[in-house]
Write a protein that holds these residues in place. Sequence first.
Motif, short mmCIF file in Angstrom:
data_model
loop_
_atom_site.label_atom_id
_atom_site.label_comp_id
_atom_site.label_asym_id
_atom_site.label_seq_id
_atom_site.Cartn_x
_atom_site.Cartn_y
_atom_site.Cartn_z
N MET A 1 0.84 -1.18 0.00
CA MET A 1 0.00 0.00 0.00
C MET A 1 0.90 1.25 0.00
N GLN A 2 0.48 2.23 -0.74
CA GLN A 2 1.22 3.49 -0.79
C GLN A 2 1.06 4.26 0.52
N PRO A 3 2.08 5.04 0.89
CA PRO A 3 1.93 5.91 2.07
C PRO A 3 0.78 6.91 1.85
N ILE A 4 0.10 7.25 2.91
CA ILE A 4 -1.04 8.16 2.81
C ILE A 4 -0.64 9.52 2.23
N GLY A 5 0.55 9.99 2.55
CA GLY A 5 1.01 11.27 2.00
C GLY A 5 1.10 11.23 0.49
N THR A 6 1.55 10.12 -0.05
CA THR A 6 1.64 9.95 -1.50
C THR A 6 0.25 9.94 -2.12
N ILE A 7 -0.67 9.26 -1.48
CA ILE A 7 -2.06 9.18 -1.99
C ILE A 7 -2.68 10.58 -2.01
N ILE A 8 -2.46 11.34 -0.96
CA ILE A 8 -3.00 12.71 -0.89
C ILE A 8 -2.39 13.58 -1.98
N ARG A 9 -1.07 13.49 -2.15
CA ARG A 9 -0.39 14.28 -3.19
C ARG A 9 -0.93 13.93 -4.57
N GLU A 10 -1.13 12.65 -4.85
CA GLU A 10 -1.65 12.23 -6.14
C GLU A 10 -3.06 12.76 -6.38
N GLU A 11 -3.88 12.77 -5.32
CA GLU A 11 -5.24 13.30 -5.47
C GLU A 11 -5.21 14.80 -5.73
N LEU A 12 -4.35 15.50 -5.04
CA LEU A 12 -4.21 16.94 -5.25
C LEU A 12 -3.80 17.22 -6.70
N MET A 13 -2.87 16.44 -7.22
CA MET A 13 -2.43 16.60 -8.61
C MET A 13 -3.56 16.23 -9.58
N ARG A 14 -4.29 15.15 -9.27
CA ARG A 14 -5.39 14.73 -10.13
C ARG A 14 -6.44 15.83 -10.26
N GLN A 15 -6.67 16.54 -9.16
CA GLN A 15 -7.65 17.63 -9.16
C GLN A 15 -7.06 18.93 -9.70
N GLU A 16 -5.79 18.91 -10.05
CA GLU A 16 -5.09 20.09 -10.57
C GLU A 16 -5.18 21.27 -9.60
N ARG A 17 -5.00 20.95 -8.32
CA ARG A 17 -4.98 21.97 -7.27
C ARG A 17 -3.53 22.30 -6.93
N SER A 18 -3.28 23.52 -6.54
CA SER A 18 -1.91 23.93 -6.20
C SER A 18 -1.62 23.63 -4.72
N ILE A 19 -0.33 23.57 -4.43
CA ILE A 19 0.11 23.40 -3.05
C ILE A 19 -0.34 24.59 -2.21
N SER A 20 -0.26 25.78 -2.79
CA SER A 20 -0.69 27.00 -2.08
C SER A 20 -2.18 26.93 -1.74
N TRP A 21 -3.00 26.50 -2.66
CA TRP A 21 -4.44 26.36 -2.42
C TRP A 21 -4.68 25.40 -1.26
N PHE A 22 -4.01 24.25 -1.31
CA PHE A 22 -4.19 23.22 -0.29
C PHE A 22 -3.71 23.73 1.07
N ALA A 23 -2.59 24.41 1.10
CA ALA A 23 -2.07 24.97 2.35
C ALA A 23 -3.05 25.98 2.95
N ARG A 24 -3.64 26.82 2.10
CA ARG A 24 -4.64 27.79 2.60
C ARG A 24 -5.84 27.07 3.19
N LYS A 25 -6.30 26.03 2.53
CA LYS A 25 -7.46 25.27 3.02
C LYS A 25 -7.16 24.59 4.35
N LEU A 26 -5.92 24.15 4.51
CA LEU A 26 -5.52 23.50 5.76
C LEU A 26 -5.07 24.49 6.83
N SER A 27 -4.99 25.77 6.46
CA SER A 27 -4.51 26.81 7.36
C SER A 27 -3.09 26.51 7.87
#
Length: 74
Positions: free
Chosen positions: A1-27
């Motif tokens: 099984m892939q590490p959860i961090g890798t799965i999250i990163r792949e989903e973020l890329m699949r959705q074409e979301r930026s790291i900055s967008w994700f960081a803002r959402k996570l505060s």
Amino acid sequence: MQPIGTIIREELMRQERSISWFARKLSCDRSNVYRLFQKHSIDTALLMRISVILNRDFFAELSRNLPANKERDI
């Protein structure tokens, strides 16, 4: 099984979301997001927030990787 961090990163890329967008959402800072991508496991409350932000049930995905319904020693 892939590490959860890798799965999250792949989903973020699949959705074409930026790291900055994700960081803002996570505060948090972008550096925290990059560290998150390196993790093999994360807190369930954080995973719940990420699941809501990315509209993906990571818990269901992880539970599909459990062994078949065999009796287990507890």
